[in-house]
Design a protein around this motif. Structure first.
Motif, PDB file in Angstrom:
ATOM      1  N   UNK A 129      39.081  43.744  48.244  1.00  9.71           N
ATOM      2  CA  UNK A 129      40.422  43.146  47.555  1.00  9.71           C
ATOM      3  C   UNK A 129      40.577  41.797  48.219  1.00  9.71           C
ATOM      4  N   UNK A 130      40.356  41.437  49.550  1.00  5.54           N
ATOM      5  CA  UNK A 130      40.542  40.097  50.163  1.00  5.54           C
ATOM      6  C   UNK A 130      39.229  39.211  49.493  1.00  5.54           C
ATOM      7  N   UNK A 131      38.279  39.747  49.151  1.00  2.00           N
ATOM      8  CA  UNK A 131      37.091  38.706  48.494  1.00  2.00           C
ATOM      9  C   UNK A 131      37.836  38.166  47.156  1.00  2.00           C
ATOM     10  N   UNK A 132      38.472  39.116  46.322  1.00  2.00           N
ATOM     11  CA  UNK A 132      38.865  38.461  45.144  1.00  2.00           C
ATOM     12  C   UNK A 132      40.272  37.834  45.260  1.00  2.00           C
ATOM     13  N   UNK A 133      40.937  38.104  46.074  1.00  2.00           N
ATOM     14  CA  UNK A 133      42.201  37.271  46.320  1.00  2.00           C
ATOM     15  C   UNK A 133      41.675  35.767  46.778  1.00  2.00           C
ATOM     16  N   UNK A 134      40.786  35.548  47.522  1.00  2.00           N
ATOM     17  CA  UNK A 134      40.335  34.449  48.006  1.00  2.00           C
ATOM     18  C   UNK A 134      39.847  33.562  46.774  1.00  2.00           C
ATOM     19  N   UNK A 135      38.863  34.494  46.118  1.00  2.00           N
ATOM     20  CA  UNK A 135      38.102  33.760  44.939  1.00  2.00           C
ATOM     21  C   UNK A 135      39.328  33.499  43.663  1.00  2.00           C
ATOM     22  N   UNK A 136      40.337  34.335  43.660  1.00  2.00           N
ATOM     23  CA  UNK A 136      41.364  33.834  42.688  1.00  2.00           C
ATOM     24  C   UNK A 136      42.182  32.647  43.071  1.00  2.00           C
ATOM     25  N   UNK A 137      42.254  32.433  44.475  1.00  2.00           N
ATOM     26  CA  UNK A 137      42.821  31.083  44.874  1.00  2.00           C
ATOM     27  C   UNK A 137      41.915  30.043  44.612  1.00  2.00           C
TER      28      UNK A 137
END
Length: 341
Positions: A129-137
């Motif tokens: 989840x953190x990986x994709x939250x960072x990449x979403x940003x």
């Protein structure tokens, strides 16, 4: 002799001052922490300076106590309270900023999720989840990229992948192992088209545009607004690039079929970009689901292709996620469309 020693010492101090002033803020704090014997992540990471209300952008706010060691603020205009993480992916995180910094280091080093989870002391699902939250940003960072100078453009294709949990949707075809060839030859709707544009300064833009061969409309969806006027636009012989270059007022250099260059111009940089992208997806991460592919394109743009040291990228990324408004929620990540068009 004593005068000579004092003169040498003064010169050495001046040299040290000069070297110290050339360090970044983070490097200065690390250095000071080392020589004082009190170096820790908590001391290196300075608190974020709150300059405006994230709800209404007002600067008319006051401190309003603390909660869970976070300073709270109250906006005098919209009457809403907030903390420094409000509106960012760090909001409501149960881990401190030092854990996020460790995780960002793991991302820059391109570690797999299990290794990231072990290093940071978090659950595997949390690491995902953190990986994709960072990449979403990071998506907003790519939106603001403007390519100039010599810009090379070409498209690459990857087989549509439904890798992951299939409980939330019905698989539209028979399941098969990764690496199985497509049932149709050539370009078909079994392959996702990714138009890419890069310049020689390490900036890049890439996004899924369609399934199969791209049209002018598909290319415009990805490249419009991301290339400066009068740039030198180097492409292969695909026809839609000609109309695209005219609409965007670019100086078009076309590499004809079976040719590698046109005078001094070629598309080898964008071809290298494609090779490194597929190496990241296929070999490093063992294939990725098409629903998350746009995020991995941003990952590749920032980590693999952009110029700069690993340390500078870590610092840039940490500052970016702390200051960029992005309300990506864990619960929404797995329910995204299987083909993000």
């Amino acid at each position: 002799c004593k005068v000579l020693t004092m003169s040498t010492t003064k010169k050495n101090i001046d040299i040290l001052k000069q070297l110290f002033n050339n360090l970044s803020e983070k490097e200065k704090q690390l250095f000071l922490g080392d020589i004082s014997g009190q170096n820790s992540l908590e001391k290196v990471i300075a608190p974020k300076e709150v300059s405006k209300c994230p709800h209404c952008d007002s600067t008319n706010f006051v401190k309003n106590g603390t909660k869970c060691n976070n300073q709270r603020y109250l906006c005098r205009d919209c009457k809403k309270s907030f903390v420094e993480q409000t509106g960012t992916i760090l909001y409501n995180s149960q881990k401190g900023i030092e854990v996020w910094e460790k995780y960002i280091h793991c991302m820059i080093e391109k570690y797999p999720l299990r290794k990231c989870a072990k290093i940071c002391g978090i659950n595997l699902a949390t690491a995902f989840a953190w990986r994709h939250k960072i990449l979403d940003a990071l998506q907003s960072m790519m939106t603001d990229v403007e390519l100039d100078g010599v810009v090379q453009a070409d498209e690459t294709f990857t087989a549509v992948s439904y890798k992951g949990n299939h409980k939330s949707f019905k698989l539209p075809r028979t399941a098969y192992k990764r690496g199985t060839k497509a049932s149709k030859r050539g370009l078909s709707t079994e392959k996702a088209c990714i138009p890419c544009a890069v310049n020689l300064d390490g900036l890049s833009v890439a996004k899924i545009s369609n399934l199969g061969k791209p049209s002018l409309k598909n290319l415009q969806k990805v490249l419009n607004g991301n290339i400066s006027k009068n740039s030198v636009f180097v492409t292969d012989s695909l026809c839609p690039y000609q109309k695209l270059s005219l609409d965007m007022e670019l100086n078009h250099i076309r590499i004809t079929t079976k040719k590698r260059s046109n005078g001094l111009f070629n598309i080898q940089t964008v071809n290298s970009y494609h090779r490194r992208l597929k190496d990241l997806i296929t070999h490093r991460f063992k294939g990725v689901a098409t629903k998350y592919l746009n995020n991995y394109l941003v990952y590749h743009n920032f980590v693999n292709f952009a110029k700069g040291s690993s340390e500078s990228k870590e610092s840039i990324l940490l500052d970016f996620i702390r200051n960029t408004l992005c309300t990506s929620k864990t619960i929404d990540i797995s329910t995204r469309p299987v083909i993000p068009l």
